[in-house]
Enzyme design. Structure first.
Site: not given
Length: 450
Positions: A231-232
């Site tokens: 995930k970012n």
């Protein structure tokens, strides 16, 4: 072509394709002779030769954060102050009143459904185009997941079809902001108001995405976020629940803490009739605070590069980036999603297009498949517990309700992804991606015969 993509595969590719070196540097791409040279799959020079750096980006900020927690001797939620600091910081960043850190994005969804009391006999409306966790959290409560077809141009849940899927048994509507781009929030909120059914935002891929300037996760009763390693914003495994409802926030806390509402250790039985342990640790909270020091800059870089790449791809017939609904003001670009229309590539199959692009050194994948047709999902109709609760006739009807022809078309032959780390490079990198696609298009006939 059967979709063989899974989360483990994504993590592997994300690690390979990460655009941040271990201590914050960005990779340099190397392309040569794209317009005139043969594609690598036909024996030409590989477009990308420099190799990809790793993800996540980290430096001494993360190291010091972890050591600080280690030396404090207070490693868990019930002992230390760091997780509370993260929760306040993340809530403020998103403009939300309450944030609850939990052990994963799946745990965030589980907490929300647990706080709502979702159980046997209930239905939860979800998109068919999503990671399997969205489905799993419903099934773990022995409720029925009702799969809704995809708006093929946006990759998002078709809200009109979601409305048609609502019944008297529907207890929640759970759209996913897939790829980090908001679903049709205005239409979803109207549906929620019309039916009185809570909207739960699965925003696990959508860190800092915005709808009309407001961060996602703030529109429904609650939003779920993931901090899993691809995930970012990540801490390897972790998640969060955002809500602006103080009462619901308390219920979520109680559910995720074994039914106990306090912040200390208790030997009592707690509140309600069921709960579990989904607590996040101080180590993860400290990692997230450190990662957040560079999050805004990364978001801006992805946005600039994605917008530029979209401009470039607009000149290539047969490559159609996923469209946004009018209210979207920012995508998180966890995924850069686009449709591949093979008729513009002399009939070159999507599979061979992906092979050719990967041969150039550019990671690309078909992404999610046809969940409603997969044995993992269809097998629910013969699950002994579900047959006992719902009956054979109802489960056969459930299978019939889950037909999703638009999603079949999208996932069967069109959908493709680039990964978020690829958008952390330079404008030149975006030009090189587009040029590599043009090279493949130019030689599509030869590639098809190879």
């Amino acid at each position: 072509m059967k979709n063989k993509f899974n989360r483990r595969g994504f993590i592997g590719i994300a690690a390979m394709a990460g655009a941040g070196a271990a201590f914050g540097g960005l990779p340099q791409w190397s392309f040569a002779g794209l317009q005139d040279g043969k594609p690598a799959i036909l024996g030409g020079e590989k477009a990308y030769t420099a190799g990809f750096a790793s993800w996540p980006v980290f430096d001494t900020t993360e190291e010091q954060a972890l050591i600080s927690v280690l030396k404090s001797g207070k490693w868990g939620r019930l002992d230390g102050p760091i997780l509370a600091e993260f929760e306040k910081t993340y809530a403020d960043l998103n403009g939300a009143s309450h944030c609850l850190g939990v052990s994963s994005g799946t745990a965030a969804l589980t907490t929300i459904l647990g706080a709502l009391g979702i159980g046997p006999g209930d239905e939860v409306v979800i998109p068919v185009y999503t990671f399997i966790a969205t489905y799993n959290v419903v099934v773990l409560n022995y409720a029925l997941p009702i799969l809704v077809d995809t708006d093929i141009e946006t990759f998002q849940m078709d809200v009109k079809k979601a409305e048609a899927a609502v019944t008297a048994q529907t207890k929640a509507i759970m759209p996913v902001h897939i790829g980090g781009t908001p679903a049709d929030i205005d239409a979803l909120m109207r549906l929620g108001e019309k039916t009185g059914i809570p909207i739960i935002e699965d925003a696990c891929q959508a860190h800092l995405a915005e709808w009309k300037g407001k961060k996602v996760g703030n529109f429904g009763l609650a939003g779920a976020f993931s901090f899993q390693s691809s995930k970012n914003l990540n801490c390897a495994e972790g998640g969060a629940v955002l809500t602006n409802d103080a009462g619901f926030a308390r219920t979520c806390y109680t559910f995720h803490n074994q039914g106990q509402g306090g912040t200390g250790t208790s030997y009592g039985t707690g509140l309600g009739t069921r709960a579990t342990n989904l607590r996040l640790t101080e180590f993860q909270g400290s990692l997230l605070l450190a990662q957040m020091t560079r999050l805004q800059r990364q978001v801006e870089t992805r946005t600039e590069n994605a917008n530029y790449l979209t401009e470039l791809l607009a000149d290539i017939p047969g490559i159609e980036p996923a469209k946004w609904y009018p209210g979207t003001t920012r995508s998180a670009y966890h995924l850069y999603m686009f449709r591949y229309l093979k008729e513009h590539f002399h009939g070159l199959s999507r599979g061979k297009f992906v092979d050719a692009l990967n041969a150039e050194g550019i990671p690309c994948d078909p992404g999610y498949g046809q969940m409603n047709r997969d044995a993992y999902v269809t097998g629910l109709a013969s699950n002994s517990h579900y047959l006992r609760m719902y009956g054979e006739k109802a489960m056969k009807e459930w299978l019939e309700r889950n037909q999703c022809p638009q999603n079949d078309t999208l996932t069967g032959e069109q959908s493709l992804w680039f990964f978020q780390t690829m958008l952390l490079g330079t404008r030149e990198n975006m030009e090189q991606i587009a040029e590599a696609i043009r090279k493949i298009q130019k030689y599509a006939k030869q590639i098809a015969k190879a």
